[in-house]
Design a protein around this motif. Structure first.
Motif, PDB file in Angstrom:
ATOM      1  N   TYR A  58     -16.055   1.514  10.292  1.00  0.00           N
ATOM      2  CA  TYR A  58     -17.478   1.210  10.244  1.00  0.00           C
ATOM      3  C   TYR A  58     -18.288   2.496  10.140  1.00  0.00           C
ATOM      4  O   TYR A  58     -17.797   3.593  10.376  1.00  0.00           O
ATOM      5  N   LYS A  65     -27.840   0.682  12.590  1.00  0.00           N
ATOM      6  CA  LYS A  65     -27.045  -0.545  12.646  1.00  0.00           C
ATOM      7  C   LYS A  65     -25.585  -0.249  12.309  1.00  0.00           C
ATOM      8  O   LYS A  65     -25.279   0.463  11.368  1.00  0.00           O
ATOM      9  N   ASP A  66     -24.691  -0.834  13.084  1.00  0.00           N
ATOM     10  CA  ASP A  66     -23.239  -0.710  12.919  1.00  0.00           C
ATOM     11  C   ASP A  66     -22.805  -1.643  11.791  1.00  0.00           C
ATOM     12  O   ASP A  66     -23.006  -2.854  11.875  1.00  0.00           O
ATOM     13  N   ILE A  67     -22.232  -1.071  10.719  1.00  0.00           N
ATOM     14  CA  ILE A  67     -21.806  -1.858   9.560  1.00  0.00           C
ATOM     15  C   ILE A  67     -20.285  -1.742   9.398  1.00  0.00           C
ATOM     16  O   ILE A  67     -19.766  -0.674   9.088  1.00  0.00           O
ATOM     17  N   THR A  68     -19.575  -2.845   9.613  1.00  0.00           N
ATOM     18  CA  THR A  68     -18.128  -2.872   9.421  1.00  0.00           C
ATOM     19  C   THR A  68     -17.837  -3.032   7.933  1.00  0.00           C
ATOM     20  O   THR A  68     -18.407  -3.897   7.282  1.00  0.00           O
ATOM     21  N   GLY A 168     -19.343 -10.683  15.783  1.00  0.00           N
ATOM     22  CA  GLY A 168     -20.352  -9.721  15.331  1.00  0.00           C
ATOM     23  C   GLY A 168     -19.804  -8.771  14.281  1.00  0.00           C
ATOM     24  O   GLY A 168     -20.501  -8.417  13.324  1.00  0.00           O
ATOM     25  N   HIS A 169     -18.537  -8.356  14.436  1.00  0.00           N
ATOM     26  CA  HIS A 169     -17.917  -7.480  13.448  1.00  0.00           C
ATOM     27  C   HIS A 169     -17.667  -8.233  12.135  1.00  0.00           C
ATOM     28  O   HIS A 169     -17.833  -7.676  11.050  1.00  0.00           O
ATOM     29  N   SER A 172     -20.998  -8.614  10.375  1.00  0.00           N
ATOM     30  CA  SER A 172     -21.356  -7.324   9.783  1.00  0.00           C
ATOM     31  C   SER A 172     -20.575  -7.080   8.498  1.00  0.00           C
ATOM     32  O   SER A 172     -21.140  -6.673   7.476  1.00  0.00           O
ATOM     33  N   TYR A 173     -19.279  -7.343   8.526  1.00  0.00           N
ATOM     34  CA  TYR A 173     -18.428  -7.171   7.345  1.00  0.00           C
ATOM     35  C   TYR A 173     -18.910  -8.043   6.186  1.00  0.00           C
ATOM     36  O   TYR A 173     -18.913  -7.627   5.033  1.00  0.00           O
ATOM     37  N   THR A 177     -25.970 -12.306   9.401  1.00  0.00           N
ATOM     38  CA  THR A 177     -26.209 -12.288  10.837  1.00  0.00           C
ATOM     39  C   THR A 177     -25.197 -13.197  11.542  1.00  0.00           C
ATOM     40  O   THR A 177     -24.567 -14.050  10.900  1.00  0.00           O
ATOM     41  N   GLN A 178     -25.097 -13.033  12.853  1.00  0.00           N
ATOM     42  CA  GLN A 178     -24.204 -13.909  13.616  1.00  0.00           C
ATOM     43  C   GLN A 178     -24.702 -15.351  13.581  1.00  0.00           C
ATOM     44  O   GLN A 178     -23.901 -16.291  13.593  1.00  0.00           O
TER      45      GLN A 178
END
Length: 188
Positions: A58, A65-68, A168-169, A172-173, A177-178
Motif C-alpha cells: 500500500y 489515505k491508505d491505498i492498497t 477496509g483493505h 481500498s484495493y 468505500t466500505q
C-alpha cells in the motif's frame, strides 16, 4: 508435497532439483501480523517468497489515505520492483496481514542464478510475467470495470480473501468505500 514446492514447480516451472537448490539458498523467517516487511523510501537487497500467510502492498496518497494496491498469498514473490530493478527506494509499504512465514534470498544470489542457469532465467521471466499480468489486471479492474464486477473478479481470484483480509483493505484495493462494499456483498 509441500505447498511452496508445488507452487514453484507448477506455477514457475522449476525442476525439483533446482527448487531444492534455490530452497537451500533461502532463509526462512516468521513475521507477525502488522509488521512492515518493506517500508517506503527504503532500499532492500532481498526478495521474499510467501510460504504461508498474507501481505498487502500500500501507499499513502497526498490526502493521507491508505491505498492498497496488491495482495500477496502463498507462493507469491514480495519485492519492491523499484528496489529490485533499479536499486531505487521503495514507493510503497508492504505489511503482513497475517502471521507469515517467508523465504528470503539475497537479490544478488537470485540475479546470479538468473545469469548462470537457463531454468532459473526462465523462472525469473515467469516471475516478471506474473507481475506484469497482475498490473494489467489491476489497471483493467480499476479503470474499466464497475465496482461489483471488480469485487466478483477479486473473489473469483482469491476465494479465501474475505476470511483473510480486512474489509477496509479490500474496499481500498477495489477503489470503493466500505459502505459500497457492504452494499455489493449484500446483493450476492
Amino acid at each position: 508435497m509441500d505447498l511452496i514446492k508445488e507452487i514453484f514447480l507448477n506455477r514457475y516451472g522449476l525442476s525439483t532439483a533446482n527448487f531444492d537448490f534455490l530452497n537451500s539458498l533461502m532463509t526462512e523467517y516468521t513475521k507477525r501480523k502488522g509488521e512492515l516487511l518493506i517500508r517506503k523510501e527504503e532500499v532492500h537487497h532481498s526478495v521474499y517468497f510467501i510460504k504461508k500467510g498474507a501481505v498487502r502492498s500500500y501507499y499513502i496518497n497526498e490526502d493521507g489515505k491508505d491505498i492498497t494496491h496488491w495482495f500477496g498469498f502463498e507462493g507469491d514473490i514480495v519485492a519492491s520492483l523499484g528496489n529490485f530493478i533499479g536499486g531505487k527506494p521503495s514507493l510503497e509499504n508492504v505489511e503482513l496481514i497475517e502471521d507469515t512465514v517467508l523465504l528470503k534470498i539475497d537479490q544478488s544470489k537470485l540475479l546470479e542464478l538468473y545469469s548462470t542457469n537457463l531454468e532459473f532465467a526462465n523462472f525469473g521471466r515467469r516471475l516478471a510475467e506474473n507481475a506484469l499480468l497482475e498490473m494489467e489486471e489491476q489497471i483493467l479492474l480499476s479503470q474499466v470495470l464497475d465496482a461489483k464486477t471488480r469485487y466478483l473478479s477479486l473473489i473469483d481470484k482469491f476465494p479465501q480473501i474475505l476470511q483473510r483480509v480486512k474489509l477496509g483493505h479490500i474496499a481500498s484495493y477495489l477503489g470503493i468505500t466500505q459502505v459500497t462494499l457492504s452494499r455489493i456483498r449484500s446483493q450476492r
